[in-house]
Structures are given as structure tokens and as C-alpha cells.
Design a protein around this motif. Sequence first.
Motif, PDB file in Angstrom:
ATOM      1  N   GLN A 172       0.811  -1.206   0.000  1.00  0.00           N
ATOM      2  CA  GLN A 172       0.000   0.000   0.000  1.00  0.00           C
ATOM      3  C   GLN A 172       0.846   1.258   0.000  1.00  0.00           C
ATOM      4  OE1 GLN A 172      -0.568  -2.659   1.732  1.00  0.00           O
ATOM      5  NE2 GLN A 172      -2.693  -3.276   1.459  1.00  0.00           N
ATOM      6  N   VAL A 173       2.044   1.162   0.596  1.00  0.00           N
ATOM      7  CA  VAL A 173       2.928   2.328   0.669  1.00  0.00           C
ATOM      8  C   VAL A 173       3.668   2.538  -0.651  1.00  0.00           C
ATOM      9  CG1 VAL A 173       4.915   3.338   1.863  1.00  0.00           C
ATOM     10  CG2 VAL A 173       3.207   2.048   3.158  1.00  0.00           C
ATOM     11  N   LEU A 174       4.139   1.449  -1.247  1.00  0.00           N
ATOM     12  CA  LEU A 174       4.939   1.554  -2.467  1.00  0.00           C
ATOM     13  C   LEU A 174       4.093   1.502  -3.741  1.00  0.00           C
ATOM     14  CD1 LEU A 174       7.973  -0.739  -1.537  1.00  0.00           C
ATOM     15  CD2 LEU A 174       7.711   1.723  -1.220  1.00  0.00           C
ATOM     16  N   GLY A 175       2.831   1.171  -3.630  1.00  0.00           N
ATOM     17  CA  GLY A 175       1.945   1.122  -4.789  1.00  0.00           C
ATOM     18  C   GLY A 175       0.744   2.017  -4.593  1.00  0.00           C
ATOM     19  N   GLY A 176      -0.223   1.906  -5.492  1.00  0.00           N
ATOM     20  CA  GLY A 176      -1.440   2.694  -5.348  1.00  0.00           C
ATOM     21  C   GLY A 176      -2.091   2.975  -6.681  1.00  0.00           C
ATOM     22  N   ALA A 177      -3.197   3.705  -6.634  1.00  0.00           N
ATOM     23  CA  ALA A 177      -3.927   4.089  -7.844  1.00  0.00           C
ATOM     24  C   ALA A 177      -3.357   5.379  -8.403  1.00  0.00           C
ATOM     25  CB  ALA A 177      -5.405   4.255  -7.532  1.00  0.00           C
ATOM     26  N   ASN A 178      -3.187   5.422  -9.729  1.00  0.00           N
ATOM     27  CA  ASN A 178      -2.627   6.602 -10.390  1.00  0.00           C
ATOM     28  C   ASN A 178      -3.740   7.361 -11.109  1.00  0.00           C
ATOM     29  OD1 ASN A 178       0.048   5.640  -9.724  1.00  0.00           O
ATOM     30  ND2 ASN A 178      -0.206   4.168 -11.377  1.00  0.00           N
TER      31      ASN A 178
ATOM     32  N   PRO B 171     -11.231   6.143 -19.644  1.00  0.00           N
ATOM     33  CA  PRO B 171     -12.189   5.180 -19.067  1.00  0.00           C
ATOM     34  C   PRO B 171     -11.508   3.922 -18.539  1.00  0.00           C
ATOM     35  CG  PRO B 171     -12.210   4.971 -21.430  1.00  0.00           C
ATOM     36  CD  PRO B 171     -11.248   6.088 -21.128  1.00  0.00           C
ATOM     37  N   TYR B 172     -10.546   4.081 -17.651  1.00  0.00           N
ATOM     38  CA  TYR B 172      -9.843   2.927 -17.110  1.00  0.00           C
ATOM     39  C   TYR B 172      -9.197   3.308 -15.785  1.00  0.00           C
ATOM     40  CZ  TYR B 172      -6.858   5.499 -20.371  1.00  0.00           C
ATOM     41  OH  TYR B 172      -6.269   6.508 -21.103  1.00  0.00           O
ATOM     42  N   PHE B 173      -8.885   2.263 -15.025  1.00  0.00           N
ATOM     43  CA  PHE B 173      -8.101   2.420 -13.808  1.00  0.00           C
ATOM     44  C   PHE B 173      -6.634   2.185 -14.148  1.00  0.00           C
ATOM     45  CE2 PHE B 173     -12.203   0.790 -12.112  1.00  0.00           C
ATOM     46  CZ  PHE B 173     -12.542   1.892 -11.343  1.00  0.00           C
ATOM     47  N   ASN B 174      -5.750   2.866 -13.423  1.00  0.00           N
ATOM     48  CA  ASN B 174      -4.317   2.653 -13.574  1.00  0.00           C
ATOM     49  C   ASN B 174      -3.742   2.406 -12.181  1.00  0.00           C
ATOM     50  OD1 ASN B 174      -1.348   4.088 -13.591  1.00  0.00           O
ATOM     51  ND2 ASN B 174      -1.794   2.990 -15.488  1.00  0.00           N
ATOM     52  N   LEU B 175      -3.278   1.177 -11.957  1.00  0.00           N
ATOM     53  CA  LEU B 175      -2.814   0.769 -10.634  1.00  0.00           C
ATOM     54  C   LEU B 175      -1.359   0.334 -10.681  1.00  0.00           C
ATOM     55  CD1 LEU B 175      -5.898  -1.461  -9.718  1.00  0.00           C
ATOM     56  CD2 LEU B 175      -5.559   0.937  -9.123  1.00  0.00           C
ATOM     57  N   SER B 176      -0.586   0.729  -9.691  1.00  0.00           N
ATOM     58  CA  SER B 176       0.804   0.295  -9.565  1.00  0.00           C
ATOM     59  C   SER B 176       0.959  -0.522  -8.297  1.00  0.00           C
ATOM     60  CB  SER B 176       1.752   1.498  -9.524  1.00  0.00           C
ATOM     61  OG  SER B 176       1.733   2.194 -10.752  1.00  0.00           O
ATOM     62  N   GLU B 177       1.716  -1.607  -8.388  1.00  0.00           N
ATOM     63  CA  GLU B 177       1.959  -2.440  -7.216  1.00  0.00           C
ATOM     64  C   GLU B 177       3.369  -3.005  -7.268  1.00  0.00           C
ATOM     65  OE1 GLU B 177      -1.089  -5.408  -7.523  1.00  0.00           O
ATOM     66  OE2 GLU B 177       0.208  -6.758  -8.655  1.00  0.00           O
ATOM     67  N   PRO B 178       3.994  -3.188  -6.105  1.00  0.00           N
ATOM     68  CA  PRO B 178       5.346  -3.741  -6.074  1.00  0.00           C
ATOM     69  C   PRO B 178       5.333  -5.257  -6.200  1.00  0.00           C
ATOM     70  CG  PRO B 178       4.643  -3.187  -3.858  1.00  0.00           C
ATOM     71  CD  PRO B 178       3.529  -2.770  -4.770  1.00  0.00           C
TER      72      PRO B 178
END
Length: 280
Positions: free
Chosen positions: A121-127, A132-139
Motif C-alpha cells: 500500500q505504501v509503495l503502490g497505489g492508484a494513479n 475510461p480505465y483504472f491505472n494501478l501500480s503495485e510492487p
Amino acid sequence: MRRTYKLYVGGAFPRSESGRSYPVTSSAGVHLANAALASRKDVRDAVVAARKAFPGWSGRTAYNRGQILYRIAEMMEGRRAQFAEEVAAAEGVGAGRAQAIVSAAVDRWVYYAGWADKFGQVLGGANPVSGPYFNLSEPDPTGVVGVFAPPGSPLLGLVSVLAPVITAGNTAVLVASERAPLPAVTLAEALATSDLPAGVANILTGRLAELAPPLAGHADVNALDLTGAGGLAAELEALAATTLKRVLRPGQDDWADPDPGLSRIRPFVETKTVWHPIGR
């Protein structure tokens, strides 16, 4: 007759492929035991074991990895007297100080167990993006990590470099302190009786100058922690560059710091970005 300790590879305790061993002495020069003198072949075997264990370990839930790290802390606590005796002999400290070091090492496992399901949760998250889309980053874990334990802190320093690597979902091949390997061997026995899957952590004892180059140059090792590499650090970093490994350089570490944060998890994860369309 003094005991001759073995390596810890793939969840088992094999002798060194070379059949060699070397004497281990206390800080005062008293002979304590003999440790296996690992070879290049043992390095390769450890990397194979770590690679085999990686899919299963990285595929576990973060919560489950945290529970296993808690279990390791419990197993260490059960061997407190043995760890304290070995730390006192290795570092030349009194019984009280040795007990404090063991307590800090146990607490370090608990600390990273708590981070296991939170660092994402600290190193990733929603951008925020326009569309019309979600952009999510995760380690995601990097893979197999070669770790060189700090020679001056053969228990607390060792735990402080090993625990964050496996917390992140990586598997590890660790080269223990050459001068004081006994705390690492006892830790291996604790790992073997915990719920840690075979091959997640592999511990080699022997000569740093012999083991470090083949580990740093191995094409199936994805990252290196050079904390305990000493004067070999520059050579090992150059070897790592030939296979584009991630490298954590040696720094001025305070092993007694009770809150190291994510400084040793962040270098061994890679950010994965996912694009997902929004349903209508």
C-alpha cells in the motif's frame, strides 16, 4: 570433538560439495567448531534451490508470508540461550549485551512480519489518469537475491538483511559472516523448523572471496545486497552489471535502529503497472 556444521540449501543440510571445512574461533581466539567451506558448486546449487522456491513463495498472500515470519521469530526465541552464547563468543560481549542483541534480532523478524501485508500500500497505489480505465501500480518481488551478511554483526545484521528480502516475496542465497558463521547456522536450524518453505532462504558458510564472485555473476540471480561485501563491493557490482542485476550498495547501517522502514524492501521490488477498463 568439536562439531562440524553443514550448509543450508533447499531446506536440507548438505555437506559442502568440496568436502572441506574450516575452523571457527571466538573473538578471543578460542576454537568453537568447524564450518563447511562452501564452493562454487554449492553457490550454483543454492541458486537453483532459490529459483525453484520463488514461484511458490512469491505467489503466497502477503498475510501468509507475514505469519511465517512471525513463526521464525518464535523459533528463534526458543533457541535464545544458544543464540546468546554464540553472539557473546563471536562479538566478545557480555551475557547481558548478547541477550539484548538476540532480542533485537527476534524483534526484527516481528517488525518485517508486520510490514509484509502493508508495504504494497505504501509503495503502490492508484494513479490518476484521464480515460475510461483504472491505472494501478503495485510492487512485485524481483526474484532471487544474493545477500552478503555484515561480518561485524553476525546475528542482528544478518537478520536485518535477510528478513526484508524474503518479506518482499523474494528468495535468497545468503553468504554468512566468514569469521563468525555460527549464528547463521543456528538461524538456519530455526528456519528449517519453522514454516518457511524449502529454498526460500539458503545459507552458505565459507570464504567470501571464493563465494562472492560466482554469486554476483550468476545469470539466474536478479539482485544483490552488497552490505557485507567489504573491499569486494566494486568488483561484485561490475560483475552484477553484466547481467543487469539490481544492486544495493554498502552503507552506514545502524543495526540497532528499531525502525529501518522500507529502506531494505524497496530495492528488491519492481513496480508493475496495470491498466483496467472501467465497466459501464
